[in-house]
Scaffold this active site. Sequence first.
Site, PDB file in Angstrom:
ATOM      1  N   ASN A   1     -29.683  -1.841 -11.495  1.00  0.00           N
ATOM      2  CA  ASN A   1     -29.081  -2.162 -10.207  1.00  0.00           C
ATOM      3  C   ASN A   1     -30.193  -2.593  -9.244  1.00  0.00           C
ATOM      4  O   ASN A   1     -31.051  -1.784  -8.885  1.00  0.00           O
ATOM      5  CB  ASN A   1     -28.356  -0.909  -9.684  1.00  0.00           C
ATOM      6  CG  ASN A   1     -27.696  -1.111  -8.334  1.00  0.00           C
ATOM      7  OD1 ASN A   1     -27.964  -2.090  -7.642  1.00  0.00           O
ATOM      8  ND2 ASN A   1     -26.848  -0.169  -7.957  1.00  0.00           N
TER       9      ASN A   1
ATOM     10  N   CYS B   1     -26.010  -2.785  -1.198  1.00  0.00           N
ATOM     11  CA  CYS B   1     -25.720  -3.699  -2.312  1.00  0.00           C
ATOM     12  C   CYS B   1     -24.769  -4.822  -1.916  1.00  0.00           C
ATOM     13  O   CYS B   1     -24.674  -5.822  -2.613  1.00  0.00           O
ATOM     14  CB  CYS B   1     -25.167  -2.917  -3.492  1.00  0.00           C
ATOM     15  SG  CYS B   1     -26.236  -1.553  -3.969  1.00  0.00           S
TER      16      CYS B   1
ATOM     17  N   HIS C   1     -21.270  -7.081  -8.529  1.00  0.00           N
ATOM     18  CA  HIS C   1     -22.529  -6.370  -8.319  1.00  0.00           C
ATOM     19  C   HIS C   1     -22.838  -5.564  -9.580  1.00  0.00           C
ATOM     20  O   HIS C   1     -21.963  -4.905 -10.149  1.00  0.00           O
ATOM     21  CB  HIS C   1     -22.388  -5.444  -7.106  1.00  0.00           C
ATOM     22  CG  HIS C   1     -23.524  -4.498  -6.957  1.00  0.00           C
ATOM     23  ND1 HIS C   1     -24.836  -4.908  -7.020  1.00  0.00           N
ATOM     24  CD2 HIS C   1     -23.550  -3.150  -6.766  1.00  0.00           C
ATOM     25  CE1 HIS C   1     -25.615  -3.850  -6.874  1.00  0.00           C
ATOM     26  NE2 HIS C   1     -24.865  -2.771  -6.723  1.00  0.00           N
TER      27      HIS C   1
HETATM   28  C1  LIG Z   1     -24.690   7.959 -11.721  1.00  0.00           C
HETATM   29  C2  LIG Z   1     -23.779   7.817 -12.916  1.00  0.00           C
HETATM   30  C3  LIG Z   1     -24.424   6.907 -13.958  1.00  0.00           C
HETATM   31  C4  LIG Z   1     -23.559   9.171 -13.542  1.00  0.00           C
HETATM   32  O1  LIG Z   1     -22.676   9.035 -14.643  1.00  0.00           O
HETATM   33  P1  LIG Z   1     -21.446  10.057 -14.792  1.00  0.00           P
HETATM   34  O2  LIG Z   1     -20.783   9.696 -16.031  1.00  0.00           O
HETATM   35  O3  LIG Z   1     -20.662   9.974 -13.505  1.00  0.00           O
HETATM   36  O4  LIG Z   1     -22.175  11.414 -14.964  1.00  0.00           O
HETATM   37  P2  LIG Z   1     -22.076  12.728 -14.071  1.00  0.00           P
HETATM   38  O5  LIG Z   1     -22.732  12.500 -12.756  1.00  0.00           O
HETATM   39  O6  LIG Z   1     -20.637  13.178 -14.085  1.00  0.00           O
HETATM   40  O7  LIG Z   1     -22.933  13.719 -14.934  1.00  0.00           O
HETATM   41  C5  LIG Z   1     -22.535  14.109 -16.246  1.00  0.00           C
HETATM   42  C6  LIG Z   1     -23.640  14.941 -16.831  1.00  0.00           C
HETATM   43  O8  LIG Z   1     -24.751  14.095 -17.158  1.00  0.00           O
HETATM   44  C7  LIG Z   1     -25.940  14.633 -16.588  1.00  0.00           C
HETATM   45  N1  LIG Z   1     -26.819  13.528 -16.243  1.00  0.00           N
HETATM   46  C8  LIG Z   1     -26.875  12.834 -15.081  1.00  0.00           C
HETATM   47  N2  LIG Z   1     -27.839  11.894 -15.169  1.00  0.00           N
HETATM   48  C9  LIG Z   1     -28.389  12.018 -16.404  1.00  0.00           C
HETATM   49  C10 LIG Z   1     -29.423  11.326 -17.065  1.00  0.00           C
HETATM   50  N3  LIG Z   1     -30.092  10.303 -16.502  1.00  0.00           N
HETATM   51  N4  LIG Z   1     -29.721  11.685 -18.322  1.00  0.00           N
HETATM   52  C11 LIG Z   1     -29.071  12.708 -18.937  1.00  0.00           C
HETATM   53  N5  LIG Z   1     -28.080  13.411 -18.336  1.00  0.00           N
HETATM   54  C12 LIG Z   1     -27.740  13.054 -17.093  1.00  0.00           C
HETATM   55  C13 LIG Z   1     -25.459  15.393 -15.362  1.00  0.00           C
HETATM   56  O9  LIG Z   1     -26.422  16.353 -15.002  1.00  0.00           O
HETATM   57  C14 LIG Z   1     -24.187  15.997 -15.901  1.00  0.00           C
HETATM   58  O10 LIG Z   1     -24.520  17.129 -16.680  1.00  0.00           O
HETATM   59  P3  LIG Z   1     -23.623  18.442 -16.607  1.00  0.00           P
HETATM   60  O11 LIG Z   1     -22.264  18.008 -17.106  1.00  0.00           O
HETATM   61  O12 LIG Z   1     -24.351  19.376 -17.530  1.00  0.00           O
HETATM   62  O13 LIG Z   1     -23.613  18.865 -15.171  1.00  0.00           O
HETATM   63  C15 LIG Z   1     -22.393   7.226 -12.489  1.00  0.00           C
HETATM   64  O14 LIG Z   1     -21.662   8.194 -11.775  1.00  0.00           O
HETATM   65  C16 LIG Z   1     -22.516   5.992 -11.642  1.00  0.00           C
HETATM   66  O15 LIG Z   1     -22.988   4.974 -12.104  1.00  0.00           O
HETATM   67  N6  LIG Z   1     -22.033   6.068 -10.390  1.00  0.00           N
HETATM   68  C17 LIG Z   1     -22.135   4.970  -9.458  1.00  0.00           C
HETATM   69  C18 LIG Z   1     -23.499   4.963  -8.889  1.00  0.00           C
HETATM   70  C19 LIG Z   1     -23.861   3.657  -8.268  1.00  0.00           C
HETATM   71  O16 LIG Z   1     -23.390   2.624  -8.675  1.00  0.00           O
HETATM   72  N7  LIG Z   1     -24.731   3.701  -7.268  1.00  0.00           N
HETATM   73  C20 LIG Z   1     -25.223   2.553  -6.617  1.00  0.00           C
HETATM   74  C21 LIG Z   1     -24.234   2.056  -5.656  1.00  0.00           C
HETATM   75  S1  LIG Z   1     -24.514   0.390  -5.307  1.00  0.00           S
END
Ligand SMILES: CC(C)(COP(=O)(O)OP(=O)(O)OC[C@H]1O[C@@H](n2cnc3c(N)ncnc32)[C@H](O)[C@@H]1OP(=O)(O)O)[C@@H](O)C(=O)NCCC(=O)NCCS
Length: 328
Positions: A285, A115, A255
């Site tokens: 993204n 990214c 980004h």
């Molecule tokens: C991926 C992302 C959206 C997840 O959000 P989060 O708030 O961190 O959520 P978590 O990973 O802690 O998961 C929380 C819960 O939601 C659930 N969950 C994850 N994705 C889900 C989805 N699409 N729909 C429903 N539930 C979901 C998980 O399983 C977890 O459940 P649990 O508590 O029962 O285990 C977030 O961490 C993020 O944006 N991270 C950066 C990723 C990124 O930018 N990547 C590209 C880099 S350039």
Amino acid sequence: MAKTNAGILGTGHSYPEGVLTNADLEQIVDTSDEWITTRTGIKQRRKAAPNEYTSQFAVRASREAIERAGLEAADIDLILCATVTPDQILPSTACLIQAQLGANQAAAMDIVAACSGFIYGLSLADTMIRTGQSKYTLVIGAEILTRYVDYTDRGTCVLFGDGAGAAVLGTVEEGRGILAAKIRSDGRYEEQLYAPGGGTKGGFTAETIARGDHFFKMKGNELFKVAVRSMADVSREVLDYAGLKTDDVNLFIPHQANQRITDAVASKLNVDSSIVYSNIAMHGNTSSASIPIGLDECVEAGRVRKGDVILMASFGGGVTWGGAVMRW
Ligand SMILES: CC(C)(COP(=O)(O)OP(=O)(O)OC[C@H]1O[C@@H](n2cnc3c(N)ncnc32)[C@H](O)[C@@H]1OP(=O)(O)O)[C@@H](O)C(=O)NCCC(=O)NCCS
């Protein structure tokens, strides 16, 4: 000898027609529009058709950028294509773009910095132009990420979309153009976002494909923290280097990874949300394409005026990060 600066002379962008909404994802994987909207800000993303490929969108974005710069493809002497989703392993997507554009005078190479790739490209273009090694550099961010997304992994598949953005850089008067650019990496965080299959280490066999080793794997939670810290730090660093303060910034294009990441970076930098650009609801993204697409959308919407200070910051798999500040 007069000091020269490198600045953006023209921008362009392109998306596939196909749209994948949160409602569509609800049919594919155990998720909901409500979860995706509140946790990421994303409502839909573009998805290329199976017969579409990365360079097609890159070429469309590039043609627009070259035309708006008032140039011809033959004027471009360097093409840098940031992508982690190339048309093929060899040759580089930049070479395929060079041929499609008819940019007969141009050297061409890809930048693999996920990214942060477009900011890496801007930084390299800046150096090449200021040292007189390039007169007109075309920097592109182009991705078809949906090809590498595992639609059984709800933690990643809701985030990514496809598209391309491009910018033509050339010399501009002193005091304008790129005032500072910094690029960084830390490969110890490899496993925060990676695709192990398809290379000389992981191999490319029926087993690796069946295991889905070619799909992106991500530790979203950990990456979130690195993203906020690195984008805020590098933003301060480039502003300091340019002798500017956050109050001087007219437009901040981070980004587009997650609306919560954007909000957290803006809050750390203490910049008002009114100057922070976001298109994440519509596009998700798009990795290296997200900043040049955002910039071109701002140009088209008249959000950028001559003399404006534009701050850009990115982070991505590697991990990599980078920032740039320019006066338009
Ligand atoms: C991926 C992302 C959206 C997840 O959000 P989060 O708030 O961190 O959520 P978590 O990973 O802690 O998961 C929380 C819960 O939601 C659930 N969950 C994850 N994705 C889900 C989805 N699409 N729909 C429903 N539930 C979901 C998980 O399983 C977890 O459940 P649990 O508590 O029962 O285990 C977030 O961490 C993020 O944006 N991270 C950066 C990723 C990124 O930018 N990547 C590209 C880099 S350039």
